[in-house]
Scaffold this motif. Structure first.
Motif, PDB file in Angstrom:
ATOM      1  N   SER B  19       0.746  -1.225   0.206  1.00  0.00           N
ATOM      2  CA  SER B  19      -0.047   0.085   0.031  1.00  0.00           C
ATOM      3  C   SER B  19       0.992   1.246   0.159  1.00  0.00           C
ATOM      4  O   SER B  19       0.494   2.405  -0.627  1.00  0.00           O
ATOM      5  N   THR B  34      -7.840   1.854  -8.832  1.00  0.00           N
ATOM      6  CA  THR B  34      -8.456   1.231  -7.470  1.00  0.00           C
ATOM      7  C   THR B  34      -9.845   1.593  -7.500  1.00  0.00           C
ATOM      8  O   THR B  34     -10.416   2.321  -8.377  1.00  0.00           O
ATOM      9  N   GLU B  36     -11.654   1.672  -4.204  1.00  0.00           N
ATOM     10  CA  GLU B  36     -11.565   2.247  -2.982  1.00  0.00           C
ATOM     11  C   GLU B  36     -12.893   1.428  -2.243  1.00  0.00           C
ATOM     12  O   GLU B  36     -13.553   2.188  -1.404  1.00  0.00           O
ATOM     13  N   PHE B  49      -5.588   1.076  -1.503  1.00  0.00           N
ATOM     14  CA  PHE B  49      -5.190   1.214  -2.934  1.00  0.00           C
ATOM     15  C   PHE B  49      -5.338  -0.304  -3.526  1.00  0.00           C
ATOM     16  O   PHE B  49      -4.674  -0.636  -4.317  1.00  0.00           O
ATOM     17  N   GLU B  50      -6.644  -0.790  -3.387  1.00  0.00           N
ATOM     18  CA  GLU B  50      -6.801  -2.089  -3.964  1.00  0.00           C
ATOM     19  C   GLU B  50      -8.004  -1.961  -4.995  1.00  0.00           C
ATOM     20  O   GLU B  50      -8.935  -0.995  -5.111  1.00  0.00           O
ATOM     21  N   TYR B  51      -7.964  -3.138  -5.757  1.00  0.00           N
ATOM     22  CA  TYR B  51      -9.025  -3.029  -7.056  1.00  0.00           C
ATOM     23  C   TYR B  51      -9.417  -4.619  -6.917  1.00  0.00           C
ATOM     24  O   TYR B  51      -8.705  -5.498  -6.951  1.00  0.00           O
TER      25      TYR B  51
END
Lengths: 61, 194
Positions: B19, B34, B36, B49-51
């Motif tokens: 991250s 991302t 969110e 900061f994920e997708y």
């Protein structure tokens, strides 16, 4: 040294495979196969534990 | 040479600094892909900061068609699912394994989920990393740079220099350095000083 039992048909196929692939003996071929299988099982167990941990943390489904 | 269609992947074990690297690259000039959905919390005060779609890459890699020139985060085990049709530069974060496990155990406790025995999961991660890091260099569609989370706090300019050279992109270096906040370096091994 421990001994293992193989049926004759499998032993003959192992003997042919060993000769064809440069093993010095059937014993060497069997030892290599067992080592590889133990490694594969260890890796599969490890990947399962890692997957469980990653799932618990929410990084995979 | 920099290719604007190339995708940057930030990967590693959970709690290895992925991250932080995502935030650094985003601030440095590579837009982060991302959604969110997973929002900032105690474990990641600056956000994850994920997708979410990366988790389904094996079944549906179509998100990669919209990731040109962007940076996306994928946990280590998902790298195996990346299709060979897309070239990616992978920044693989490394961190002291005991720091990682300290942090993961705290996170699992907060989530109310059981933690594996420390020695068992440590060994499992070691096997997982050995296997993955032998596989990665054999993949023509993936270029990989390993980045030490611990070294980012010790010599940030040097480590960021390695990252920018690897990515072959002009990035806002002061902005990237600003992201590194020693206050966020928790779960630190006692033998590592910053």
């Amino acid at each position: 040294m421990a001994k293992v039992m193989l049926d004759n048909n499998l032993y003959d196929r192992a003997k042919q495979a060993a000769a064809k692939n440069g093993y010095s003996s059937v014993d060497e071929l069997i030892a290599t196969a067992v080592e590889n299988e133990i490694k594969r099982i260890g890796e599969a167990d490890a990947e399962k534990q890692v997957a469980d941990q990653l799932r618990g943390l929410g990084y995979i489904e | 040479m920099f290719d604007s269609t190339e995708i940057t992947i930030v990967s590693g074990l959970p709690r290895s600094g992925t991250s932080l690297m995502m935030q650094m690259l985003d601030r440095g000039g590579i837009p982060a892909l991302t959604d969110e959905i997973r929002t900032a919390d105690t474990d990641n005060p600056q956000g994850y900061f994920e997708y979410e779609r990366v988790k389904q890459t094996r079944d549906d890699p179509s998100w990669l068609d919209h990731a040109d020139g962007k940076v996306v985060k994928m946990v280590s085990s998902l790298l195996y699912d990346l299709p060979t049709t897309h070239s990616c530069r992978v920044l693989f974060m490394r961190r002291d394994i005991d720091e990682i496990l300290d942090s993961q155990e705290k996170m699992l406790t907060r989530l109310g989920r059981p933690a594996a025995r420390r020695e068992d999961i440590k060994q499992a991660f070691s096997v997982h990393l050995d296997r993955l890091l032998q596989w990665l260099p054999t993949q023509e569609h993936l270029q990989v740079l390993q980045v030490s989370y611990n070294d980012l706090f010790v010599s940030p300019n040097e480590e960021i220099g390695k990252v920018t050279r690897f990515l072959d992109r002009e990035l806002d270096l002061p902005a990237m350095v600003d992201v590194i906040d020693p206050g966020l370096y928790r779960n630190r091994s006692s033998d590592i000083s910053v």
